[in-house]
Design an enzyme around this catalytic site. Structure first.
Site, PDB file in Angstrom:
ATOM      1  CD  GLU A   1       1.628  -4.823   8.352  1.00  0.00           C
ATOM      2  OE1 GLU A   1       2.080  -6.109   8.155  1.00  0.00           O
ATOM      3  OE2 GLU A   1       2.302  -4.116   7.974  1.00  0.00           O
TER       4      GLU A   1
ATOM      5  CG  HIS B   1      -0.112   0.088   2.407  1.00  0.00           C
ATOM      6  ND1 HIS B   1       0.596   1.082   3.006  1.00  0.00           N
ATOM      7  CD2 HIS B   1      -0.003  -0.843   3.572  1.00  0.00           C
ATOM      8  CE1 HIS B   1       0.863   0.943   4.404  1.00  0.00           C
ATOM      9  NE2 HIS B   1       0.861  -0.315   4.564  1.00  0.00           N
TER      10      HIS B   1
END
Length: 199
Positions: A85, A5
């Site tokens: 994550e 990201h």
């Protein structure tokens, strides 16, 4: 293709806090970086059949920017919590420098980059091996299977879920894992042979 990201409000260059499972918003710079990643991929001529993002907004927003820049915004997108994550547990929201100051450099580095036996979990969180146990079954059964079926896929993920996948694909040693960086919005193109081994 794996892409991490774009910059968020908690990235090292902004507030330098561990975001983990927190919904950290992508910054205007992060959007720009994601579009630029898409433009670089467009020059390569890659066409994707399917895309994946984690259920954290920074991953979804990055994927949207990349696909828009590619002109491939209409391909199927799957949102998968399995590729989110690492959970930093009680340390989510802590500045990295404060974690190092309070707990010491060894624990900080181990929590940030450690793997397997010598890696402790941050309080209430995951180590990289935990991330692999969560991420890899989904990656192998869903994403790698799509690749085996001849599809080109793009995956917008995170530092540690991306590292977990790369550790698996590259069969890295513990020493190599500690040095592995998966940089923001830098696409990692993975080409496979017929046996699904990296070329």
């Amino acid at each position: 293709v794996l892409v991490r990201h774009g910059e968020t409000e908690r990235s090292e260059s902004v507030t330098n806090k561990w975001a983990g499972w927190f919904q950290s918003l992508i910054t205007p710079k992060g959007r720009k970086e994601a579009r630029e990643a898409g433009e670089r991929l467009k020059v390569s001529g890659l066409k994707f059949d399917r895309a994946y993002a984690s259920d954290l907004s920074r991953s979804e927003e990055t994927l949207k920017e990349v696909l828009d820049a590619l002109g491939q915004e209409n391909i199927p997108v799957t949102i998968a919590k399995e590729i989110r994550e690492r959970n930093y547990g009680d340390l989510i929201g802590w500045r990295r420098a404060l974690v190092e100051k309070v707990f010491g450099r060894d624990k900080f580095l181990n929590w940030r980059r450690g793997h397997k036996g010598y890696s402790q979990r941050p309080p209430g969180g995951e180590n990289l091996e935990d991330v692999q146990r969560r991420t890899l079954p989904y990656f192998i059964q869903e994403i790698l299977q799509r690749i085996a079926d001849g599809e080109n896929v793009i995956v917008s993920c995170h530092s540690n879920s991306g590292r977990a996948i790369l550790v698996y694909l590259r069969n890295l040693t513990d020493a190599e894992i500690m040095k592995l960086e998966f940089l923001l919005t830098t696409p990692v193109v993975c080409a496979f042979n017929d046996d699904l081994i990296l070329k």
